[in-house]
Design a protein around this motif. Structure first.
Motif, PDB file in Angstrom:
ATOM      1  N   HIS A  95      -2.404   3.979  -9.460  1.00 44.55           N
ATOM      2  CA  HIS A  95      -2.273   5.367  -8.668  1.00 44.55           C
ATOM      3  C   HIS A  95      -3.381   6.316  -8.990  1.00 44.55           C
ATOM      4  N   TYR A  96      -3.897   6.853  -7.894  1.00 45.78           N
ATOM      5  CA  TYR A  96      -5.239   7.562  -8.044  1.00 45.78           C
ATOM      6  C   TYR A  96      -4.690   9.109  -8.140  1.00 45.78           C
ATOM      7  N   ASP A 102      -3.353   3.903  -3.501  1.00 49.86           N
ATOM      8  CA  ASP A 102      -2.310   3.479  -4.592  1.00 49.86           C
ATOM      9  C   ASP A 102      -1.919   2.019  -4.008  1.00 49.86           C
ATOM     10  N   THR A 103      -1.585   1.084  -4.976  1.00 47.17           N
ATOM     11  CA  THR A 103      -1.077  -0.021  -4.846  1.00 47.17           C
ATOM     12  C   THR A 103       0.179  -0.608  -5.599  1.00 47.17           C
ATOM     13  N   LEU A 104       1.203  -1.382  -5.209  1.00 44.92           N
ATOM     14  CA  LEU A 104       2.030  -1.891  -5.881  1.00 44.92           C
ATOM     15  C   LEU A 104       1.939  -3.558  -5.742  1.00 44.92           C
ATOM     16  N   LEU A 131       1.209  -1.406 -10.865  1.00 45.41           N
ATOM     17  CA  LEU A 131       1.187  -0.068 -10.128  1.00 45.41           C
ATOM     18  C   LEU A 131      -0.165   0.564 -10.284  1.00 45.41           C
ATOM     19  N   MET A 134       1.773   7.273   0.540  1.00 49.19           N
ATOM     20  CA  MET A 134       2.666   8.179   0.304  1.00 49.19           C
ATOM     21  C   MET A 134       2.399   9.045  -1.080  1.00 49.19           C
ATOM     22  N   LEU A 135       1.949   7.982  -2.076  1.00 50.35           N
ATOM     23  CA  LEU A 135       1.741   8.423  -3.703  1.00 50.35           C
ATOM     24  C   LEU A 135       0.224   9.001  -3.667  1.00 50.35           C
ATOM     25  N   GLY A 136      -0.808   8.353  -2.966  1.00 49.26           N
ATOM     26  CA  GLY A 136      -1.826   8.900  -2.989  1.00 49.26           C
ATOM     27  C   GLY A 136      -2.789   7.732  -2.323  1.00 49.26           C
ATOM     28  N   GLU A 137      -3.936   8.056  -1.758  1.00 47.43           N
ATOM     29  CA  GLU A 137      -4.964   7.293  -1.359  1.00 47.43           C
ATOM     30  C   GLU A 137      -5.445   6.007  -2.077  1.00 47.43           C
ATOM     31  N   ASN A 168       0.875  -1.044  -0.059  1.00 52.65           N
ATOM     32  CA  ASN A 168      -0.031  -0.028   0.028  1.00 52.65           C
ATOM     33  C   ASN A 168       0.903   1.236  -0.062  1.00 52.65           C
ATOM     34  N   LEU A 169       0.416   2.360  -0.873  1.00 49.69           N
ATOM     35  CA  LEU A 169       1.331   3.444  -1.110  1.00 49.69           C
ATOM     36  C   LEU A 169       0.598   4.804  -0.876  1.00 49.69           C
TER      37      LEU A 169
END
Length: 417
Positions: free
Chosen positions: A327-328, A273-275, A325, A268-271, A265-266
């Motif tokens: 990203h929102y 966001d997952t990789l 990846l 820090m990039l956006g609510e 779960n990322l």
């Protein structure tokens, strides 16, 4: 005089009472109070008590339309382009009841699909209608019975869109009997007996190679705030009964596969966001790696190949890796980048005698997704895939080629309810 008046009043009251009683006898019986559907908050939003029971039910589903354009390049035959459409509707029922052993759950995902067959160089399948049980299972006291996503799978093409998968990962629904132990703190472990006949890819001599016994699956899974991971293993029988009567022995009678996947779960990039990262390896178990999902390949890799030098059937060895990846950009708009790579090895003697070599293939793509209102999603997705063969192979037109590739553009609309 007073006595007379009193008697008249009493007689009038008695008469009115009798009239009222008679009129009341003619009135309809009062209806019982209506039993309204009550909200069930135990299992989250959308659940309601089935009237007269202690079972909570959630009704949902989706309607989806897909529009495909595809371009295939089978050198030296040239480019071939095609378009085809698909429409699908799904009904999902989720029923849960609390018992002394925990939650008793039954789940149904029934789907109906209409549209063209795959419109590639091998021909258009034509319009068709299909109804299938995508999932249907019972869960009770840690046990799962029925048709489910295989417990071997993890990433399973999370945000790659479309009915016709172009991705190379483990993603198959199977009929299973499984037990999951919950150790707390996000850790679980599952052992599952699964019918993997729809994961069997037969052998190079044309037999279906259906196993006589089901596959044995095990996994360890973790889900936490930072993400999660899973390690899976599978052991399956390779059917060689036909060849035992033909004087052909089997060097490998057991197939196996392993998988490792991780999700980050990322925030820090956006609510949201997952990789995802995942790798799988299989010997005599190509269906557990997903390597046959790429349309650029001229043929599918088999589980067993005949070696004319040793007069034995030998397992193919395959492996795949995948990444995705998400990203929102805003709560309503998100993008997806995905890619993967896979290789397959077959006996060299089989390649020399029958022209079915090993190969390597890869896929890369991206999509832009927009949700203008809740539960309505528009998708625009592009995918490119390519395959290279270890020796020349024959394409659909009888020409020899060492490579093939495809481009796919997909426009999709889904309304979930």
């Amino acid at each position: 005089m007073k006595t007379v008046i009193k008697n008249v009043l009493l007689g009038s009251v008695a008469g009115l009472a009798m009239v009222g009683t008679a009129a009341a006898a003619d009135l309809p019986v009062k209806a019982k109070a209506a039993e309204y559907v009550k909200i069930c908050s135990t299992y989250g939003a959308g659940f309601y008590y089935i009237p007269g029971t202690d079972t909570c039910l959630k009704v949902g589903g989706f309607v989806q339309a897909d529009y495909y354009w595809q371009d295939y390049d089978y050198l030296p035959s040239g480019d071939f382009q095609s378009t085809y459409f698909r429409a699908r509707g799904a009904i999902r029922l989720d029923a849960r009841t609390q018992t002394e052993y925990g939650t008793l759950r039954s789940f149904i995902d029934l789907r109906a699909t209409y549209g063209d067959g795959l419109g590639n160089v091998y021909g258009d399948g034509g319009d068709s209608t299909a109804i299938n049980l995508d999932k249907g299972y019972i869960q009770f006291a840690g046990f799962t019975f029925g048709k489910v996503q295989s417990f071997f799978d993890y990433y399973a093409d999370n945000n790659v869109w479309g009915f016709d998968s172009v991705y190379l990962t483990a993603d198959t629904n199977v009929t299973a009997a499984a037990y999951t132990a919950d150790f707390g703190n996000g850790f679980t472990a599952t052992i599952s007996v699964e019918d993997d006949s729809n994961r069997s890819n037969g052998d190079s001599l044309g037999q279906t190679a259906q196993p006589d016994i089901p596959a044995l699956i095990g996994n360890i899974n973790y889900e936490g705030e930072w993400g999660g991971f899973q390690i899976s293993g599978a052991v399956r029988q390779l059917d060689d009964s036909y060849y035992n009567t033909q004087g052909i022995t089997t060097a490998d009678s057991v197939g196996w596969a392993v998988l490792g996947g991780v999700k980050f779960n990322l925030p820090m990039l956006g609510e949201g966001d997952t990789l995802y990262l995942e790798g799988a390896y299989g010997s005599g178990a190509t269906g557990y790696t997903g390597i046959n999902g790429n349309y650029s390949s001229i043929y599918s890799i088999q589980d067993l190949y005949y070696n004319p030098v040793t007069n034995e059937l030998e397992s193919s060895d395959v492996w795949t890796i995948a990444a995705e990846l998400t990203h929102y950009f805003t709560p309503q708009v998100f993008g997806v980048l995905y890619g993967n790579y896979g290789e397959a090895d077959v006996p060299a003697a089989n390649t020399a005698a029958y022209g079915t070599p090993g190969l390597n293939m890869w896929t890369a793509g991206a999509s832009l997704n927009w949700t203008p209102v809740k539960n309505l999603l528009f998708v625009a997705q592009y995918t490119y895939g390519a395959s290279d063969y270890n020796a020349p192979v024959t394409d659909a037109f009888g020409n020899l080629t060492n490579s093939s590739n495809f481009n796919q553009v997909l426009l999709s609309v889904r309304r979930t309810f």
